[in-house]
Structure formats: structure tokens, C-alpha cells
Design a protein around this motif. Structure first.
Motif, PDB file in Angstrom:
ATOM      1  N   ARG A   2       0.697  -1.177  -0.088  1.00  0.00           N
ATOM      2  CA  ARG A   2      -0.046   0.098  -0.057  1.00  0.00           C
ATOM      3  C   ARG A   2       0.837   1.247   0.082  1.00  0.00           C
ATOM      4  NH1 ARG A   2      -5.053   1.305  -1.547  1.00  0.00           N
ATOM      5  NH2 ARG A   2      -5.368   3.713  -0.773  1.00  0.00           N
ATOM      6  N   VAL A   3       2.088   1.344   0.885  1.00  0.00           N
ATOM      7  CA  VAL A   3       2.900   2.362   0.871  1.00  0.00           C
ATOM      8  C   VAL A   3       3.567   2.582  -0.669  1.00  0.00           C
ATOM      9  CG1 VAL A   3       5.163   3.191   1.692  1.00  0.00           C
ATOM     10  CG2 VAL A   3       3.578   1.898   2.957  1.00  0.00           C
ATOM     11  N   ILE A   4       3.919   1.565  -1.453  1.00  0.00           N
ATOM     12  CA  ILE A   4       4.254   1.687  -2.414  1.00  0.00           C
ATOM     13  C   ILE A   4       3.185   2.176  -3.698  1.00  0.00           C
ATOM     14  CG2 ILE A   4       4.877   0.623  -4.885  1.00  0.00           C
ATOM     15  CD1 ILE A   4       6.324  -1.400  -3.011  1.00  0.00           C
ATOM     16  N   TYR A   5       2.054   1.853  -3.372  1.00  0.00           N
ATOM     17  CA  TYR A   5       0.905   2.503  -4.178  1.00  0.00           C
ATOM     18  C   TYR A   5       0.507   3.774  -3.941  1.00  0.00           C
ATOM     19  CZ  TYR A   5      -3.872   2.782  -5.782  1.00  0.00           C
ATOM     20  OH  TYR A   5      -5.284   3.166  -6.321  1.00  0.00           O
ATOM     21  N   ASN A   6       0.541   4.236  -2.735  1.00  0.00           N
ATOM     22  CA  ASN A   6       0.340   5.596  -2.415  1.00  0.00           C
ATOM     23  C   ASN A   6       1.311   6.346  -3.073  1.00  0.00           C
ATOM     24  OD1 ASN A   6      -1.990   4.900  -0.950  1.00  0.00           O
ATOM     25  ND2 ASN A   6      -0.804   4.868   0.912  1.00  0.00           N
ATOM     26  N   VAL A  12       1.838  10.507  -9.688  1.00  0.00           N
ATOM     27  CA  VAL A  12       1.054  10.934 -10.612  1.00  0.00           C
ATOM     28  C   VAL A  12       0.274  12.350 -10.185  1.00  0.00           C
ATOM     29  CG1 VAL A  12      -1.269  10.179 -11.817  1.00  0.00           C
ATOM     30  CG2 VAL A  12       0.508   8.326 -11.327  1.00  0.00           C
ATOM     31  N   ALA A  13      -0.041  12.476  -9.114  1.00  0.00           N
ATOM     32  CA  ALA A  13      -0.513  13.870  -8.659  1.00  0.00           C
ATOM     33  C   ALA A  13       0.208  14.900  -8.920  1.00  0.00           C
ATOM     34  CB  ALA A  13      -1.132  13.624  -7.425  1.00  0.00           C
ATOM     35  N   LEU A  66      -0.682   1.563 -13.107  1.00  0.00           N
ATOM     36  CA  LEU A  66      -1.536   1.409 -11.933  1.00  0.00           C
ATOM     37  C   LEU A  66      -2.797   0.616 -12.153  1.00  0.00           C
ATOM     38  CD1 LEU A  66      -1.250   5.066 -10.375  1.00  0.00           C
ATOM     39  CD2 LEU A  66      -0.578   3.091  -9.231  1.00  0.00           C
ATOM     40  N   LEU A  67      -3.437   1.032 -12.932  1.00  0.00           N
ATOM     41  CA  LEU A  67      -4.711  -0.117 -13.397  1.00  0.00           C
ATOM     42  C   LEU A  67      -4.372  -1.496 -13.777  1.00  0.00           C
ATOM     43  CD1 LEU A  67      -6.349   2.392 -15.684  1.00  0.00           C
ATOM     44  CD2 LEU A  67      -7.171   1.792 -13.557  1.00  0.00           C
ATOM     45  N   ALA A  68      -3.032  -1.623 -14.391  1.00  0.00           N
ATOM     46  CA  ALA A  68      -2.672  -2.869 -14.395  1.00  0.00           C
ATOM     47  C   ALA A  68      -2.205  -3.708 -13.458  1.00  0.00           C
ATOM     48  CB  ALA A  68      -1.606  -3.045 -15.550  1.00  0.00           C
ATOM     49  N   GLN A  69      -1.426  -3.009 -12.519  1.00  0.00           N
ATOM     50  CA  GLN A  69      -0.612  -3.734 -11.558  1.00  0.00           C
ATOM     51  C   GLN A  69      -1.300  -3.748 -10.205  1.00  0.00           C
ATOM     52  OE1 GLN A  69       3.351  -2.295 -11.558  1.00  0.00           O
ATOM     53  NE2 GLN A  69       3.760  -3.350 -13.595  1.00  0.00           N
ATOM     54  N   GLN A  70      -1.972  -2.689  -9.916  1.00  0.00           N
ATOM     55  CA  GLN A  70      -2.740  -2.325  -8.482  1.00  0.00           C
ATOM     56  C   GLN A  70      -4.172  -2.587  -8.336  1.00  0.00           C
ATOM     57  OE1 GLN A  70      -0.425  -1.884  -6.129  1.00  0.00           O
ATOM     58  NE2 GLN A  70       1.304  -1.192  -7.227  1.00  0.00           N
ATOM     59  N   ASN A  71      -4.832  -2.771  -9.421  1.00  0.00           N
ATOM     60  CA  ASN A  71      -6.158  -3.052  -9.429  1.00  0.00           C
ATOM     61  C   ASN A  71      -7.034  -2.108  -8.369  1.00  0.00           C
ATOM     62  OD1 ASN A  71      -8.551  -4.331 -10.208  1.00  0.00           O
ATOM     63  ND2 ASN A  71      -8.456  -6.067  -8.577  1.00  0.00           N
ATOM     64  N   PRO A  72      -6.933  -0.816  -8.723  1.00  0.00           N
ATOM     65  CA  PRO A  72      -7.608   0.058  -7.775  1.00  0.00           C
ATOM     66  C   PRO A  72      -9.192  -0.074  -7.589  1.00  0.00           C
ATOM     67  CG  PRO A  72      -6.743   1.123  -9.543  1.00  0.00           C
ATOM     68  CD  PRO A  72      -6.114  -0.199  -9.676  1.00  0.00           C
ATOM     69  N   VAL A  73      -9.763   0.276  -6.718  1.00  0.00           N
ATOM     70  CA  VAL A  73     -11.289   0.098  -6.526  1.00  0.00           C
ATOM     71  C   VAL A  73     -11.908   1.480  -5.855  1.00  0.00           C
ATOM     72  CG1 VAL A  73     -11.227  -2.400  -6.418  1.00  0.00           C
ATOM     73  CG2 VAL A  73     -11.136  -1.000  -4.205  1.00  0.00           C
ATOM     74  N   ALA A  74     -13.179   1.635  -6.091  1.00  0.00           N
ATOM     75  CA  ALA A  74     -13.853   2.839  -4.963  1.00  0.00           C
ATOM     76  C   ALA A  74     -12.941   4.139  -5.505  1.00  0.00           C
ATOM     77  CB  ALA A  74     -13.769   2.501  -3.703  1.00  0.00           C
TER      78      ALA A  74
END
Length: 225
Positions: A2-6, A12-13, A66-74
Motif C-alpha cells: 500500500r505504501v508503494i501504491y500511495n 501521478v498527482a 496502476l490499473l494493470a498492477q494495483q487493481n484500484p477500486v472505489a
């Protein structure tokens, strides 16, 4: 994980913020080039578009990863999807600012606009509206400010009205500009009106991130049930 994802989301931001600020500067510079015949401003806008294009490409690549590797939701999924759209929209705003600067640059040492009070009044009003909108974009995106987004959408009506007035200018029998100025007035007014449209698209994406409301529809009051 999650830390990597954040961290990836923040990268990106940060790139989107950089891109938005560059486009804000480009819009201001395009206005100076057109209205003040400032060729240094025109050259800066033209040369600066390459960096905006590069940022768009990097943002798109990051979002796909991010879409391919992290599968974000909500909400995270909404942020990534909206960012994909925002990057393309904001890049197009940079292109439009460049088109305005190029028009002014090509006309030099003459002006792209005829030297009459009504024409300059209309284009100065369009310039001022776009400068205000450009200044709002970084704050609106950084804070995900839906209220500011709704203001950007509402203010676009004024730009549309001025765009219509620019057509009436060139169709009027009193038109005194050259044929080239007629072309420049019509095209530049269209570029400026499209900048407003893309700002509206950007605002709608912010509302989508905040509320999940379909950005293709007219936003409603977020305080309503």
C-alpha cells in the motif's frame, strides 16, 4: 504494498499538478502574445508545449501501470480513471494556448486583431476570463474543490457569449480588418472558446472524483440529496 501504491499515486498527482501549472502559465502567455503583441511570451508558449506533451505521456503511462498492477477500486479507481482523462484534456489546453501564441507570432510585426475598440474589447474580456479560469485550475485539482469546479462550469457561459459576439463582428458590414485578420479573429476566438470548454471538462472530472457523478452530464448541487 500500500505504501508503494500511495507513492505511485502521489507521483501521478505531482506530475498532473506540474502539467496544470505549465498550462496555466501558457494560457497567460498566449493572452499576452495576442493582446500585448509580446513575442517573447509567444515564443515561450510555443517552446513550452513540448514539456507539457512529455508530462501527458508520463501520466498516461503511470495510470495504465496502476490499473494493470494495483487493481484500484472505489475512490482510487475514480482518481486513476479521471486522471487519464484530465491529462489528455489539460494537454489539449496547452495545444490551444500554443495555437493562439502561434497566431500572434505569425502576424508579427502586425497584429492578429484589427485595431478597433470593439474587437479588442471582446478579446480582452475573453483573455481575462481565461486567465481567471487558468488560475483556478491548479487549486481546483489539488484540493478536489467541487464548489470551485461548479464555478468554472458556470462562468463558461460568458465565454460562449463573447465567442458569439466575435462572429457578429466579422459578419457586420462595418468590419474593417484584412482578410487575414478575419481568419485570425475567427480561429482565435474558437481556440479561446475551446479552452473554456476543456476547463469545463476538467471541472467535471473533479466533480466525478469527489461524488462519482457522471461527468458527461450537467452537475447538480452536491448538497442536494
Amino acid at each position: 504494498m500500500r505504501v508503494i501504491y500511495n507513492g505511485e499515486l502521489k507521483a501521478v498527482a505531482d506530475d498532473l499538478e506540474d502539467m496544470t501549472n505549465r498550462v496555466r502559465v501558457a494560457i497567460h502567455g498566449a493572452g499576452k502574445a495576442l493582446m500585448d503583441e509580446d513575442m517573447n511570451a509567444a515564443k515561450a508558449v510555443i517552446d513550452g508545449d513540448e514539456a507539457i506533451d512529455a508530462l501527458e505521456k508520463r501520466i498516461l503511462d503511470q495510470c495504465v501501470k496502476l490499473l494493470a498492477q494495483q487493481n484500484p477500486v472505489a475512490t482510487d479507481l475514480r482518481v486513476v480513471v479521471a486522471t487519464l482523462r484530465l491529462a489528455s484534456t489539460i494537454e489539449r489546453m496547452g495545444d490551444l494556448a500554443q495555437h493562439i501564441a502561434q497566431t500572434a507570432y505569425r502576424a508579427n510585426p502586425d497584429s492578429a486583431l484589427p485595431d478597433d475598440e470593439k474587437t479588442r474589447e471582446i478579446f480582452e474580456s475573453m483573455r481575462q476570463l481565461l486567465d481567471v479560469t487558468a488560475d483556478r485550475l491548479p487549486e481546483m485539482l489539488a484540493d478536489r474543490d467541487a464548489t470551485l469546479a461548479q464555478q468554472v462550469i458556470a462562468d463558461d457561459n460568458q465565454l460562449d457569449e463573447l465567442h458569439q459576439e466575435s462572429f457578429e463582428l466579422v459578419l457586420d458590414d462595418s468590419w474593417k480588418g484584412t482578410k487575414q485578420q478575419l481568419i485570425d479573429v475567427v480561429l482565435t476566438a474558437r481556440f479561446m472558446e475551446r479552452l473554456g470548454d476543456h476547463a469545463v471538462s476538467t471541472a467535471r472530472q473533479v466533480i466525478y472524483i469527489v461524488s462519482g457523478f457522471d461527468p458527461s452530464k450537467e452537475p447538480k448541487d452536491l448538497d442536494e440529496d
